[in-house]
Design an enzyme around this catalytic site. Structure first.
Site, PDB file in Angstrom:
ATOM      1  N   ASN A  86      38.945  35.273  34.952  1.00 43.36           N
ATOM      2  CA  ASN A  86      39.222  34.669  33.651  1.00 43.36           C
ATOM      3  C   ASN A  86      40.708  34.825  33.317  1.00 43.36           C
ATOM      4  O   ASN A  86      41.190  35.939  33.159  1.00 43.36           O
ATOM      5  CB  ASN A  86      38.361  35.358  32.575  1.00 43.36           C
ATOM      6  CG  ASN A  86      38.627  34.859  31.173  1.00 43.36           C
ATOM      7  OD1 ASN A  86      39.362  33.911  30.944  1.00 43.36           O
ATOM      8  ND2 ASN A  86      38.001  35.529  30.208  1.00 43.36           N
TER       9      ASN A  86
ATOM     10  N   CYS B 266      35.207  37.635  28.128  1.00 37.00           N
ATOM     11  CA  CYS B 266      34.451  38.051  29.311  1.00 37.00           C
ATOM     12  C   CYS B 266      33.926  39.481  29.183  1.00 37.00           C
ATOM     13  O   CYS B 266      32.986  39.849  29.875  1.00 37.00           O
ATOM     14  CB  CYS B 266      35.282  37.867  30.578  1.00 37.00           C
ATOM     15  SG  CYS B 266      36.892  38.639  30.549  1.00 37.00           S
TER      16      CYS B 266
END
Length: 181
Positions: free
Chosen positions: A129, A137
């Site tokens: 990410n 996340c």
């Protein structure tokens, strides 16, 4: 008009965060403001770096408010250019559907995103990410515990963020102003 990349920093309990933004939106967030992090963002985007005072003010203010416990939802424009199709689909689903104080398992996020990929692949997507914290996340957990976290100094950062958001109970010695150990 040529697109550009601008940097901004914000001091937090986790250290000085580096935020990168294009005219489209936030493109990356790094847990350390280092020359290498700036070079990596510039290289990955392929965009010229400009000094753009004010461009990042909304993002930096939002991060300050988040770490103060005052912001529950990031409503910032996102530039997804550093993600592939599956990663973008999963991260967009995460950003749009998993709210402050909530968690979701890797497998459930895979199902919700409609990607039909295994939980381990979702873990890899989370590890890659480019915009942690803002695209949360840290809210994605294993079915049997916290799971891993590649942001900051690792799983203790994930635990600290989930404690801040109330997803897991605070220990008696937890303090919003104290960095994770």
């Amino acid at each position: 008009m040529t697109e550009t990349l601008a940097f901004g920093t914000v001091d937090t309990v986790l250290g000085r965060l580096l935020v990168s933004e294009t005219e489209t939106g936030i493109v990356s967030l790094d847990f350390r403001d280092t020359p290498a992090a700036r070079e990596r963002a510039a290289r990955k985007t392929g965009l010229p770096v400009v000094d753009a005072p004010g461009r990042l003010d909304p993002a930096l203010a939002a991060l300050r408010d988040y770490f103060a416990g005052d912001l529950k939802t990031f409503e910032l424009p996102i530039d997804w250019r550093l993600t592939g199709d599956v990663q973008r689909q999963v991260l967009t689903t995460l950003y749009e559907t998993v709210r402050y104080g909530q968690t979701i398992t890797y497998g459930a996020l895979g199902d919700r995103s409609g990607t039909e990929v295994h939980a381990q692949v979702i873990g890899q997507v989370m590890g890659g990410n480019p915009i942690p914290l803002i695209v949360p996340c840290h809210r994605v957990v294993a079915s049997n515990g916290l799971g891993g976290y590649s942001g900051g100094s690792g799983v203790e950062v994930k635990r600290w963020l989930l404690t801040l958001e109330g997803s897991i109970p605070a220990t008696l010695d937890w303090d919003i102003a104290s960095p994770p150990r």
